[in-house]
Design an enzyme around this catalytic site. Structure first.
Site, PDB file in Angstrom:
ATOM      1  N   ASP A   1       0.811  -1.228   0.000  1.00  0.00           N
ATOM      2  CA  ASP A   1       0.000   0.000   0.000  1.00  0.00           C
ATOM      3  C   ASP A   1       0.841   1.273   0.000  1.00  0.00           C
ATOM      4  O   ASP A   1       0.473   2.281   0.622  1.00  0.00           O
ATOM      5  CB  ASP A   1      -0.973  -0.022   1.186  1.00  0.00           C
ATOM      6  CG  ASP A   1      -2.142  -0.957   0.911  1.00  0.00           C
ATOM      7  OD1 ASP A   1      -2.514  -1.081  -0.280  1.00  0.00           O
ATOM      8  OD2 ASP A   1      -2.667  -1.558   1.853  1.00  0.00           O
TER       9      ASP A   1
ATOM     10  N   ASP B   1      -7.152  -4.227  -4.740  1.00  0.00           N
ATOM     11  CA  ASP B   1      -6.838  -2.887  -4.223  1.00  0.00           C
ATOM     12  C   ASP B   1      -5.553  -2.317  -4.813  1.00  0.00           C
ATOM     13  O   ASP B   1      -5.379  -1.112  -4.910  1.00  0.00           O
ATOM     14  CB  ASP B   1      -6.677  -2.907  -2.691  1.00  0.00           C
ATOM     15  CG  ASP B   1      -7.644  -3.816  -1.967  1.00  0.00           C
ATOM     16  OD1 ASP B   1      -8.034  -4.844  -2.539  1.00  0.00           O
ATOM     17  OD2 ASP B   1      -7.990  -3.515  -0.826  1.00  0.00           O
TER      18      ASP B   1
END
Ligand code: GLY
Length: 369
Positions: free
Chosen positions: A92, A152
């Site tokens: 991320d 994601d």
């Protein structure tokens, strides 16, 4: 929708941010609220970049330097976090460094922030697994059980594409493209619903199958995953201009809109289309941003009308307006139902809601992604 309504919503969002600044000081709100109050912590979550992004959005909208001053202090935190590699053993890195360091560079021209954003892109590249051609989401790179990607990650790719643009070195974009085409191939089902995660064989790179981590079941369609797909493909098209991505964007978006319940805010998993399951407002906010972004390249009257309906529903029914005890912007986000969570606010939901409002108010807004 009336422009004044959007402006009022942005004024309200900035006022919440302004109030929170006094409370959070140089700390960071957690990923989700507790009883609609964000607790301040020392950071080190995957979501810290969203608060900084909200400060930059508030600054760009109001021109009040107070927001900028705190945003730049946040940027120092991101620099230190990267120097010391604090809780960065995951994919991320785009969620962390695009709305912080990339945003700072784009808004103020801060060269140090640019340098650290490129350094963050270098770090993200270390998550690449050539066997299977994907960026590994979580866990040790040597761990067989962690040999998977998640949808994601499409949102972490803009950091790599951006790094290639500003350095002229294609190595970042090459990895981004490898991951992109693998992900588009494996996570999108024939009916354009999506898997959350997809596993590969560590020794051969062979495709093993899709699963879920935050959705209802392996074969359902986790709403936020679908929304990451909508926005992720719009951003991938922006950077690559590869026409084959358009078909993916259209399919994912059509499904997202078709599965909306009557009040235009999705349930946390799109297997639910009515009833009293919790919603996930953050998914709506993310999908709206993706639809507005793609409309820069191709007109989609039906998608854009649906995005307006979603945004109006969020403004009318899902903000904390009139609830001064809350320190959040959007209510009814669902972080992870399988982990036992209840409806709360999520900092990424608040960020993407503000981004959506900004995109409506200023179509020339320079995105942080
Ligand atoms: N990227 C994790 C989530 O959407 O919750």
């Amino acid at each position: 929708m009336d422009n004044q309504k959007i402006k009022n919503a942005m004024d309200f969002a900035c006022s919440v941010v302004r109030k929170d600044m006094d409370e959070f000081k140089e700390g960071f709100p957690g990923a989700q609220s507790r009883n609609y109050k964000y607790q301040t912590n020392g950071g080190l979550d995957w979501t810290d970049g969203f608060w900084t992004g909200m400060l930059f959005l508030s600054y760009e909208y109001t021109k009040d330097k107070k927001y900028l001053e705190l945003a730049e202090k946040n940027v120092d935190y991101f620099k230190n976090r990267l120097d010391k590699k604090l809780s960065l053993d995951h994919h991320d890195i785009g969620f962390l460094y695009s709305p912080s360091c990339v945003a700072d560079y784009k808004i103020t021209g801060n060269e140090e922030a640019k340098k650290y954003a490129i350094k963050a892109a270098e770090h993200l590249m270390t998550r690449y697994q050539p066997k299977g051609k994907f960026i590994q989401a979580w866990g040790a790179m040597s761990d067989e059980k962690s040999y998977f990607l998640i949808i994601d990650c499409l949102m972490n790719l803009p950091l790599l594409f951006w790094a290639s643009e500003v350095t002229g070195d294609t190595k970042y974009a090459d990895i981004a493209k490898n991951h992109l085409y693998t992900a588009l191939d494996v996570v999108i089902r024939d009916d354009f619903t999506t898997y959350h995660t997809y596993r590969f064989d560590k020794n051969t790179g062979e495709k093993l199958g899709g699963k879920t981590a935050q959705g209802y079941s392996d074969n359902s369609c986790w709403a936020r995953g679908q929304a990451w797909g909508v926005y992720g493909t719009a951003l991938a098209y922006h950077y690559t201009k590869d026409e084959s991505i358009i078909e993916k964007f259209e399919g994912l978006t059509k499904v997202f809109i078709e599965k909306l319940p009557k009040d235009n805010v999705p349930y946390w998993d799109m297997i639910f289309t009515d009833g009293d399951e919790p919603r996930d407002t953050s998914s709506a906010a993310i999908a709206i941003c993706g639809i507005i972004q793609m409309a820069k390249y191709k007109k989609y009257p039906e998608f854009e009308a649906a995005a307006d309906r979603m945004l109006e529903a969020l403004i009318d029914n899902y903000t904390s307006k009139g609830k001064p005890d809350m320190n959040v912007i959007l209510t009814d986000a669902m972080y992870s139902r399988p982990a036992g969570h209840n409806p709360e606010a999520a900092i990424y939901g608040d960020y993407y809601f503000m981004e959506a409002l900004m995109r409506k108010l200023n179509p020339d807004w320079k995105m942080y992604w």
